[in-house]
Structure formats: structure tokens, C-alpha cells
Design a protein around this motif. Structure first.
Motif, PDB file in Angstrom:
ATOM      1  N   TRP A 195      55.879  43.827  41.254  1.00 40.85           N
ATOM      2  CA  TRP A 195      54.388  43.947  39.847  1.00 40.85           C
ATOM      3  C   TRP A 195      52.994  44.095  41.146  1.00 40.85           C
ATOM      4  O   TRP A 195      52.715  43.478  41.654  1.00 40.85           O
ATOM      5  CB  TRP A 195      54.872  42.649  38.943  1.00 40.85           C
ATOM      6  CG  TRP A 195      55.045  41.211  39.247  1.00 40.85           C
ATOM      7  CD1 TRP A 195      54.706  41.050  40.599  1.00 40.85           C
ATOM      8  CD2 TRP A 195      55.064  40.316  38.778  1.00 40.85           C
ATOM      9  NE1 TRP A 195      54.751  39.074  40.516  1.00 40.85           N
ATOM     10  CE2 TRP A 195      55.013  39.393  39.139  1.00 40.85           C
ATOM     11  CE3 TRP A 195      55.175  40.191  36.829  1.00 40.85           C
ATOM     12  CZ2 TRP A 195      55.323  37.627  38.522  1.00 40.85           C
ATOM     13  CZ3 TRP A 195      55.608  39.038  36.479  1.00 40.85           C
ATOM     14  CH2 TRP A 195      55.514  37.544  37.745  1.00 40.85           C
ATOM     15  N   LEU A 196      52.374  44.114  40.308  1.00 37.99           N
ATOM     16  CA  LEU A 196      50.869  43.783  40.556  1.00 37.99           C
ATOM     17  C   LEU A 196      50.118  42.030  40.236  1.00 37.99           C
ATOM     18  O   LEU A 196      50.986  41.585  39.099  1.00 37.99           O
ATOM     19  CB  LEU A 196      50.494  44.714  39.950  1.00 37.99           C
ATOM     20  CG  LEU A 196      49.941  46.182  39.972  1.00 37.99           C
ATOM     21  CD1 LEU A 196      49.490  46.750  38.833  1.00 37.99           C
ATOM     22  CD2 LEU A 196      49.782  46.520  41.329  1.00 37.99           C
ATOM     23  N   VAL A 197      50.221  41.804  41.218  1.00 34.04           N
ATOM     24  CA  VAL A 197      49.170  41.040  41.430  1.00 34.04           C
ATOM     25  C   VAL A 197      47.770  40.847  41.967  1.00 34.04           C
ATOM     26  O   VAL A 197      47.141  41.782  42.288  1.00 34.04           O
ATOM     27  CB  VAL A 197      49.724  40.047  42.287  1.00 34.04           C
ATOM     28  CG1 VAL A 197      51.445  39.250  42.143  1.00 34.04           C
ATOM     29  CG2 VAL A 197      50.208  40.396  44.064  1.00 34.04           C
ATOM     30  N   ARG A 198      46.938  39.370  42.287  1.00 32.38           N
ATOM     31  CA  ARG A 198      45.576  39.037  42.007  1.00 32.38           C
ATOM     32  C   ARG A 198      46.329  40.048  43.999  1.00 32.38           C
ATOM     33  O   ARG A 198      46.683  38.876  44.589  1.00 32.38           O
ATOM     34  CB  ARG A 198      45.144  38.063  41.659  1.00 32.38           C
ATOM     35  CG  ARG A 198      43.601  38.303  41.800  1.00 32.38           C
ATOM     36  CD  ARG A 198      43.617  39.291  41.392  1.00 32.38           C
ATOM     37  NE  ARG A 198      43.355  39.276  39.347  1.00 32.38           N
ATOM     38  CZ  ARG A 198      42.553  40.109  38.899  1.00 32.38           C
ATOM     39  NH1 ARG A 198      41.703  41.234  39.670  1.00 32.38           N
ATOM     40  NH2 ARG A 198      42.944  39.779  37.586  1.00 32.38           N
ATOM     41  N   ALA A 199      44.590  40.497  44.898  1.00 28.43           N
ATOM     42  CA  ALA A 199      44.617  40.233  45.917  1.00 28.43           C
ATOM     43  C   ALA A 199      44.340  38.802  46.898  1.00 28.43           C
ATOM     44  O   ALA A 199      43.291  37.831  46.148  1.00 28.43           O
ATOM     45  CB  ALA A 199      43.502  41.599  46.361  1.00 28.43           C
ATOM     46  N   PRO A 200      45.157  38.205  47.452  1.00 27.01           N
ATOM     47  CA  PRO A 200      44.384  36.652  48.348  1.00 27.01           C
ATOM     48  C   PRO A 200      43.207  36.659  48.776  1.00 27.01           C
ATOM     49  O   PRO A 200      42.751  38.095  48.763  1.00 27.01           O
ATOM     50  CB  PRO A 200      45.917  37.490  49.095  1.00 27.01           C
ATOM     51  CG  PRO A 200      46.304  38.069  49.311  1.00 27.01           C
ATOM     52  CD  PRO A 200      45.838  38.903  48.782  1.00 27.01           C
ATOM     53  N   GLY A 201      42.857  35.696  47.984  1.00 31.03           N
ATOM     54  CA  GLY A 201      41.222  35.484  47.928  1.00 31.03           C
ATOM     55  C   GLY A 201      40.088  36.453  46.984  1.00 31.03           C
ATOM     56  O   GLY A 201      38.685  36.162  47.182  1.00 31.03           O
ATOM     57  N   THR A 226      52.498  45.868  32.407  1.00 27.98           N
ATOM     58  CA  THR A 226      53.644  46.383  33.087  1.00 27.98           C
ATOM     59  C   THR A 226      53.535  47.028  34.600  1.00 27.98           C
ATOM     60  O   THR A 226      52.022  46.185  34.626  1.00 27.98           O
ATOM     61  CB  THR A 226      53.489  48.212  32.505  1.00 27.98           C
ATOM     62  OG1 THR A 226      53.544  48.035  30.217  1.00 27.98           O
ATOM     63  CG2 THR A 226      54.063  49.403  32.875  1.00 27.98           C
ATOM     64  N   TYR A 227      53.950  46.352  34.814  1.00 31.35           N
ATOM     65  CA  TYR A 227      54.288  46.470  36.005  1.00 31.35           C
ATOM     66  C   TYR A 227      53.355  45.127  36.753  1.00 31.35           C
ATOM     67  O   TYR A 227      52.563  45.256  37.620  1.00 31.35           O
ATOM     68  CB  TYR A 227      53.703  47.312  37.160  1.00 31.35           C
ATOM     69  CG  TYR A 227      55.035  48.299  37.480  1.00 31.35           C
ATOM     70  CD1 TYR A 227      55.812  48.504  38.216  1.00 31.35           C
ATOM     71  CD2 TYR A 227      55.033  49.520  36.786  1.00 31.35           C
ATOM     72  CE1 TYR A 227      57.237  49.221  38.673  1.00 31.35           C
ATOM     73  CE2 TYR A 227      56.071  50.784  37.130  1.00 31.35           C
ATOM     74  CZ  TYR A 227      56.569  50.013  37.737  1.00 31.35           C
ATOM     75  OH  TYR A 227      57.875  51.612  37.929  1.00 31.35           O
ATOM     76  N   GLY A 228      53.282  44.347  35.923  1.00 33.96           N
ATOM     77  CA  GLY A 228      52.303  43.131  35.679  1.00 33.96           C
ATOM     78  C   GLY A 228      51.449  43.089  35.695  1.00 33.96           C
ATOM     79  O   GLY A 228      50.199  42.416  35.731  1.00 33.96           O
ATOM     80  N   LEU A 229      50.696  44.197  34.950  1.00 34.57           N
ATOM     81  CA  LEU A 229      49.685  43.974  34.785  1.00 34.57           C
ATOM     82  C   LEU A 229      49.139  44.007  33.215  1.00 34.57           C
ATOM     83  O   LEU A 229      50.244  44.876  32.494  1.00 34.57           O
ATOM     84  CB  LEU A 229      49.069  45.516  35.157  1.00 34.57           C
ATOM     85  CG  LEU A 229      47.483  45.301  34.697  1.00 34.57           C
ATOM     86  CD1 LEU A 229      46.408  44.554  35.766  1.00 34.57           C
ATOM     87  CD2 LEU A 229      46.939  47.514  36.119  1.00 34.57           C
ATOM     88  N   LEU A 230      48.225  43.534  32.589  1.00 29.68           N
ATOM     89  CA  LEU A 230      48.283  43.165  31.428  1.00 29.68           C
ATOM     90  C   LEU A 230      47.989  44.926  30.336  1.00 29.68           C
ATOM     91  O   LEU A 230      46.761  45.604  30.876  1.00 29.68           O
ATOM     92  CB  LEU A 230      47.024  42.542  30.366  1.00 29.68           C
ATOM     93  CG  LEU A 230      46.533  42.118  29.722  1.00 29.68           C
ATOM     94  CD1 LEU A 230      47.661  41.355  28.492  1.00 29.68           C
ATOM     95  CD2 LEU A 230      44.801  41.309  28.803  1.00 29.68           C
TER      96      LEU A 230
END
Length: 197
Positions: free
Chosen positions: A120-126, A182-186
Motif C-alpha cells: 500500500w501507499l504510505v507517507r514518505a519518510p520525513g 484504495t492501496y492505503g490512500l483515502l
């Protein structure tokens, strides 16, 4: 050192085709946003359908090397990879850039045997995430599953309506709500009574 996302060679299934695949799934909820993003990629609807067909065929191929190998072959070397502990289980977390969403990464969690546990999609580090204080802040494509879960704890995970979908039930501003991803994105937020079981 971060990896530079490689462009798809003409005819090859690469990062651009993979993004078309993500957009095809998101179009069920947000057709306008998905179409605008597809146009930014310079792709036609026919190319998007073909990307979906090829991805499905890669997974069903008798010589398929498994989901993790498929991601590596399509997306190239991950930007980062490292161990992750989830409860008592150890896995590897691999992150790839997603040019359509520069502040996000596509994350794959793989077990010791290479089996993919989550994707899934996650926030990029930093990268700074959105300020989520009320349900009015929950705009389409603005937040990830983890971000909504933290901002509106306690949440109750619910079964998604498809393999690439997640749902969270929670209360915000005194209302019972269900957020769909979907794929972790709202994608959208609905009153609990309208979101189905």
C-alpha cells in the motif's frame, strides 16, 4: 542514497504502467481525480486497461516469480529496504517512489520467505502528513490508513470490499464514520449507516 524512479521503456511494464494500475482501482471512488492523474501521465484509457490486463497476466503466469519479484521487476530497486517488526513477526519493508504522489511511497511488507504480507501507499519518510483534526480534513487522496488511524483513534478496522481496499470505522465530530481506502490512500468518508456492513 535514494533510488531514482526509472521510466518505463516503450512497451515495458514499468513505474508508469504501475501507476495506471493504481489509478484504475481508485477510479471506482474518485473518477475525476483518477482521470486527471491519468492525463498527467499522458496515458489513454486503452493504455490503462492494457496495464491492468498485463499486471493480472503477470500474476497468473505459470512462470510467475511471486509478488515481491514482480514488484522489483516492475518498479526497479527499492528506494529503501529494512527490517520491520509487527508484533512477534519479522518482515522486510521495501519502499518505492510514486511520481504521481511525490510525498508518498509504495510500501511492500514481505515475510522471510519472500511472501508479500501487505502492499500500500504510505507517507514518505520525513514528509509532513496532513493536519487531521475533524472529518472536514479528510479529503480524497489526502491521507493514508496509518494517518487516519492515528488521528482518530480508537478506530475499528473493517473488511474491505476488494483485496486492494481497506476500511476504518471511527467517530469524529460526534459522528460515526467509515473511511475507505484504495492501496492505503483515502478515497472517501461516509456516515457509518451509508457505508454498508
Amino acid at each position: 542514497m535514494s533510488a531514482t524512479p526509472h521510466r518505463s521503456r516503450p512497451g515495458a511494464f514499468g513505474p508508469d504502467s504501475f501507476q495506471l494500475l493504481l489509478l484504475r482501482r481508485m477510479a471506482d471512488f474518485q473518477p475525476g481525480l483518477a482521470e486527471a492523474a491519468r492525463l498527467r501521465l499522458g496515458a489513454t484509457l486503452a493504455e490503462q486497461r492494457e496495464a491492468n490486463r498485463r499486471w493480472q497476466a503477470m500474476g497468473r503466469s505459470p512462470g510467475s516469480r511471486g509478488a515481491l519479484a514482480r514488484y522489483r521487476s516492475v518498479l526497479g530497486p527499492p528506494e529503501s529496504a529494512g527490517p520491520r517488526r509487527i508484533g512477534d513477526l519479522e518482515c522486510e519493508a521495501l519502499l518505492w517512489p510514486v511520481p504521481l504522489w511525490p510525498e508518498l511511497r509504495f510500501e511492500v511488507l514481505a515475510g522471510p520467505d519472500g511472501a508479500v504480507w501487505n502492499e500500500w501507499l504510505v507517507r514518505a519518510p520525513g514528509a509532513r502528513g496532513p493536519a487531521l483534526e475533524t472529518d472536514a480534513d479528510l479529503l480524497p487522496w489526502s491521507a493514508t490508513v496509518d494517518e487516519v488511524a492515528r488521528a482518530f483513534a480508537p478506530v475499528r478496522p473493517m473488511e474491505g470490499t476488494a483485496p486492494t481496499r481497506w476500511r476504518l470505522a471511527f467517530t469524529a465530530s460526534g459522528r460515526a464514520l467509515v473511511a475507505e481506502f484504495t492501496y492505503g490512500l483515502l478515497q472517501r468518508v461516509q456516515p457509518a449507516g451509508e457505508a454498508g456492513s
